[in-house]
Design a protein around this motif. Structure first.
Motif, PDB file in Angstrom:
ATOM      1  N   ALA A 130       2.866   9.188  -6.044  1.00  0.00           N
ATOM      2  CA  ALA A 130       3.402  10.491  -5.645  1.00  0.00           C
ATOM      3  C   ALA A 130       4.610  10.904  -6.475  1.00  0.00           C
ATOM      4  CB  ALA A 130       3.772  10.456  -4.168  1.00  0.00           C
ATOM      5  N   LYS A 160       0.837  -1.207   0.000  1.00  0.00           N
ATOM      6  CA  LYS A 160       0.000   0.000   0.000  1.00  0.00           C
ATOM      7  C   LYS A 160       0.872   1.257   0.000  1.00  0.00           C
ATOM      8  CE  LYS A 160      -3.983  -2.122   2.311  1.00  0.00           C
ATOM      9  NZ  LYS A 160      -4.868  -2.100   3.504  1.00  0.00           N
ATOM     10  N   LYS A 161       1.944   1.232   0.816  1.00  0.00           N
ATOM     11  CA  LYS A 161       2.844   2.386   0.826  1.00  0.00           C
ATOM     12  C   LYS A 161       3.546   2.527  -0.523  1.00  0.00           C
ATOM     13  CE  LYS A 161       3.827   2.341   5.814  1.00  0.00           C
ATOM     14  NZ  LYS A 161       4.887   2.137   6.847  1.00  0.00           N
ATOM     15  N   ARG A 173       2.428   1.672  -3.465  1.00  0.00           N
ATOM     16  CA  ARG A 173       1.497   2.229  -4.444  1.00  0.00           C
ATOM     17  C   ARG A 173       1.386   3.741  -4.281  1.00  0.00           C
ATOM     18  NH1 ARG A 173      -2.233  -0.193  -7.637  1.00  0.00           N
ATOM     19  NH2 ARG A 173      -2.176  -2.161  -6.489  1.00  0.00           N
ATOM     20  N   LYS A 174       1.372   4.206  -3.031  1.00  0.00           N
ATOM     21  CA  LYS A 174       1.314   5.649  -2.779  1.00  0.00           C
ATOM     22  C   LYS A 174       2.589   6.334  -3.238  1.00  0.00           C
ATOM     23  CE  LYS A 174      -1.871   5.415   1.158  1.00  0.00           C
ATOM     24  NZ  LYS A 174      -2.031   5.678   2.626  1.00  0.00           N
ATOM     25  N   TYR A 175       3.739   5.698  -3.003  1.00  0.00           N
ATOM     26  CA  TYR A 175       5.011   6.272  -3.435  1.00  0.00           C
ATOM     27  C   TYR A 175       5.058   6.377  -4.961  1.00  0.00           C
ATOM     28  CZ  TYR A 175       7.348   6.078   1.150  1.00  0.00           C
ATOM     29  OH  TYR A 175       7.720   6.284   2.450  1.00  0.00           O
TER      30      TYR A 175
END
Length: 361
Positions: free
Chosen positions: A50, A42-43, A45-47
């Motif tokens: 971003a 999940k992190k 995918r956010k990275y």
């Protein structure tokens, strides 16, 4: 032959999305099924969304980038994938070269599932095949940095499945060279001893097993055969001088106009869709199937106005307009070509119209 075994890609920047191609989704699935900690995914995918992943380098067996992090870094991150043995490459390339539809699809940057299955070669990674590495202090694999790199890799794969083949060991130029060497016709010089101006003995011209050529009214069989051989030779020369996309268009046209020959000209979903597109819209239909483009804003605004009364909100993406279960694709002459979903694939479904409102009902 120049080397393209190391390819670099600029950073994507902010703005995430999901993999669209089946091979891009298979790449993500291989990572997700190997992960020990879903929170890292999940992190990651956010990275990726971003824009924290820097420029990406792809080479045989390796894909690498530097990934930034608010908690430290940047960190050097890479994913490793075993290269294919030469025996697997031979089997895969032999399969591609033996099927016109598979060859055309690959050169058009499509990777038909039936090609991968029929070749019997594990091109795409399975569970445990991706080996992530990162110099961050975390112990989980894949860490959020490797996950971010993997998500952005799936975006690259969407646009170019040749990157899967590069990671497995061969660059695009090498693959094209090997495919062309497999399908190049064997040309033997024809030595004929004859007096200038006289017709040669055409017995040696006739392919093995071919029936004899009867005389046409006023034309001898020998003269007729010579004309046919000359025409065939010139046609072959023209064909061999054409680039691969042009050859594929010829195959699509012939399959659309002569359905009985379709199976011999090509196979696979990509080829079948192109044939359907030609039957409805000719060459414009094939181009709009395979080549997205960005129309002027005024054209999109006019189409939006024409669809003002439809019950569902039209979604425009470049020259594609999706309204529920119908998708319209605009060609460069101003005609909209209708498509409908079959499974998870858009298929041509009718002749084009200049008024998009006529195609949504």
């Amino acid at each position: 032959m120049s080397d393209d075994r190391v390819r670099g890609f600029p950073a994507f920047g902010a703005g995430g999305r999901l993999a669209r191609s089946w091979w891009g989704r298979a790449w993500v699935r291989a990572m997700e099924e190997t992960a020990l900690d879903l929170r890292q995914l999940k992190k990651g995918r956010k990275y990726a969304a971003a824009g924290l992943v820097g420029p990406i380098t792809v080479s045989p067996g390796r894909i690498a980038a530097v990934v930034d992090d608010a908690d430290g870094g940047p960190y050097r991150t890479q994913l490793r994938l075993a290269e294919l043995p030469e025996a697997d490459w031979t089997r895969f390339l032999d399969r591609v070269a033996s099927r016109a539809g598979h060859l055309a699809a690959l050169l058009d940057r499509d990777l038909p599932p039936d090609l991968v299955e029929a070749a019997g070669v594990e091109l795409l990674p399975g569970i445990g095949d991706l080996d992530p590495e990162c110099d961050c202090p975390g112990w989980e694999l894949p860490c959020r940095h490797a996950a971010a790199l993997s998500f952005q890799t799936s975006w690259l794969l969407d646009a170019d499945p040749f990157l899967v083949l590069l990671m497995r060991g061969k660059g695009e130029r090498e693959i094209r060279f090997e495919l062309e060497s497999r399908i190049a016709p064997a040309v033997e010089p024809l030595a004929v001893d004859r007096v200038p101006g006289e017709l040669p003995d055409l017995a040696e011209f006739r392919p093995s097993g071919a029936p004899s050529i009867p005389a046409a009214p006023g034309v001898s069989a020998a003269a007729f055969a010579l004309l046919a051989a000359n025409a065939a030779g010139r046609a072959r020369g023209l064909l061999e001088g054409r680039p691969w996309p042009a050859r594929r268009v010829d195959a699509v046209r012939l399959a659309a106009e002569f359905p009985a020959a379709a199976e011999r000209l090509g196979e696979g979903a990509g080829f079948a869709r192109a044939v359907a597109a030609w039957r409805y819209g000719g060459q414009d239909g094939v181009e709009v199937l395979e080549s997205p483009w960005t129309p002027p804003k005024a054209v999109v605004a006019a189409a939006r106005a024409a669809l003002g009364d439809v019950p569902e909100e039209p979604v425009f993406e470049r020259n594609h307009c999706t309204v529920g279960e119908v998708q319209l694709r605009l060609d460069r002459t101003g005609r909209w070509h209708p498509y409908r979903l079959e499974g998870d694939t858009w298929w041509p479904s009718g002749p084009p119209e200049r008024d998009p409102g006529l195609l949504v009902g």
